[in-house]
Design a protein around this motif. Sequence first.
Motif, short mmCIF file in Angstrom:
data_model
loop_
_atom_site.label_atom_id
_atom_site.label_comp_id
_atom_site.label_asym_id
_atom_site.label_seq_id
_atom_site.Cartn_x
_atom_site.Cartn_y
_atom_site.Cartn_z
N ARG A 21 1.03 -1.07 -0.17
CA ARG A 21 0.14 -0.10 -0.10
C ARG A 21 0.77 1.39 0.07
NH1 ARG A 21 -2.84 -1.08 4.09
NH2 ARG A 21 -1.81 0.09 5.38
N ARG B 284 2.49 1.57 -3.25
CA ARG B 284 1.33 2.23 -4.54
C ARG B 284 1.11 3.82 -4.10
NH1 ARG B 284 -3.98 3.48 -4.14
NH2 ARG B 284 -4.19 2.48 -1.90
N LYS B 285 1.09 4.27 -2.78
CA LYS B 285 0.73 5.67 -2.52
C LYS B 285 1.93 6.63 -2.71
CE LYS B 285 -3.21 4.71 0.49
NZ LYS B 285 -3.76 5.19 1.79
N THR C 282 3.76 5.63 -6.84
CA THR C 282 2.97 5.75 -7.92
C THR C 282 2.22 6.68 -7.76
OG1 THR C 282 1.16 4.15 -7.48
CG2 THR C 282 3.38 3.24 -8.15
N ALA D 1 -5.20 1.02 -9.82
CA ALA D 1 -4.18 0.06 -9.45
C ALA D 1 -4.91 -1.29 -9.62
CB ALA D 1 -3.70 0.17 -8.12
N GLU E 19 -4.06 -4.99 0.71
CA GLU E 19 -3.40 -3.99 1.26
C GLU E 19 -3.52 -4.03 2.68
OE1 GLU E 19 -2.62 -0.97 -2.57
OE2 GLU E 19 -4.19 -0.38 -0.60
N MET F 159 2.28 -7.44 -8.27
CA MET F 159 1.99 -6.02 -8.09
C MET F 159 3.20 -5.29 -8.27
SD MET F 159 -0.46 -7.00 -4.70
CE MET F 159 -0.66 -5.13 -4.31
N TYR G 256 3.73 -1.75 -10.62
CA TYR G 256 4.22 -0.68 -10.25
C TYR G 256 5.59 0.05 -10.47
CZ TYR G 256 0.06 -1.29 -6.91
OH TYR G 256 -0.85 -1.67 -6.24
#
Length: 306
Positions: free
Chosen positions: A49, A52-53, A56, A63, A78, A92, A96
Motif C-alpha cells: 500500500r 502504491r501511494k 506511483t 491499480a 493492502e 504487483m 508498479y
Amino acid sequence: MGIALVVEHVMLAFGKALMLSGTERAGIVVSSDRGQPKPRNRRIGARLRAIRKERTELSLEAAARLLGWSAATLSRTENGTRDITSEEVATMVTAYQLPPPDRDAIIQDARSVDSSGWWDRPLPGVPEEMGVLASYAAEANGLTSWAVALVPGLLQVEAYAMGLMLSDGITEEDAQLRWLARRRRQQILGAIDYTAYICETALRIPFGGRKAHCEQLEHLLGAPERGISVRILPDRRPHGLLSHSWLYMTFPSISPVVNVEVAEGGVYLLNEQARHYTAKLELLARVALSNLESSTVLTSIMREVR
C-alpha cells in the motif's frame, strides 16, 4: 453468563461489520475462513500500500484495473485480510514499475516467510485456529492476555490443560496432540514481553484434579522469575471486563491485533476494533492487583487447595 456475553460480543462485532463496506474496514477476521491470512499478510500488504501511494500516482481503483483485480480484492490485500502469495507480490511490484533491486528484495521477502514455522504444517486433530494464533504470536513483540474462566493457554501446565480438554469431551488422543501444539506455542515465552491478567475465579477451578490444580498455581507463582507478569483481578472487584477473554498482540511494523476467544476458534479484531481494547488494557492496569499482591493471592489459594 460468560458464554452468553461472548456470543453477544461476537454478534455485535459481526453486526458492525455488516454495516460497513467489507470486513477489512470493520477490522474483523473470522479464524474459520478458508485461507486465513497470517501476520505476514498484514506486513506485506502495508508495504505494498505504501509503495502504491508513495511511488506511483495510482488510486486504489486504477491499480486494481491495472492488475486485473477488483478494487475489493486489492483493498483486502493492502489491509492484510486475505492470504497473498509471493507470485501476487511479484505481479504487483512489476505493475508498479519498481526498480529491479527493490522489486527483487520485496519478492524475496515474501518468499522467505511463505512457510516459517510448525503452524504451517498442522498436526492431525489440532484445530487450524491454534496454528493461526501461533503464527500471530510468533511475529508479535508483545502479548497481553485477559482470562476470565481459565488460566491462559500460554501459562497452562500439562496436567491442567489435559484435564480441561478432557472435561470438554475431547478424546485423549486429540487432547495429547493439542497439548503438543500448545507446548510449542509456549516456546515464545522468555523471548517476548508477556503480561497475563487473570480473574481470581479462574484460579479456583481445579481442572485435572487437586494435584494438577496445585501444580498450575505453583507454575503461576514462578512466572515472574521467568520474566512473565501475572496480575489478578480479585473477585471482590466485579467489573464489565468479565464479559470475555482475549489476547492483545502488538507488532513491530503493523497495528495491534486482538484475538477474542470463542468455542473451537476465535475472532481476530484489527484496526479500529482492536484499538478499542487499548482502553481495556489501561483499565486492567488500574484495577488489577500488583505482581506482589497477586503472588500473595496465589499463595493463599494454594494453601486452601492443599
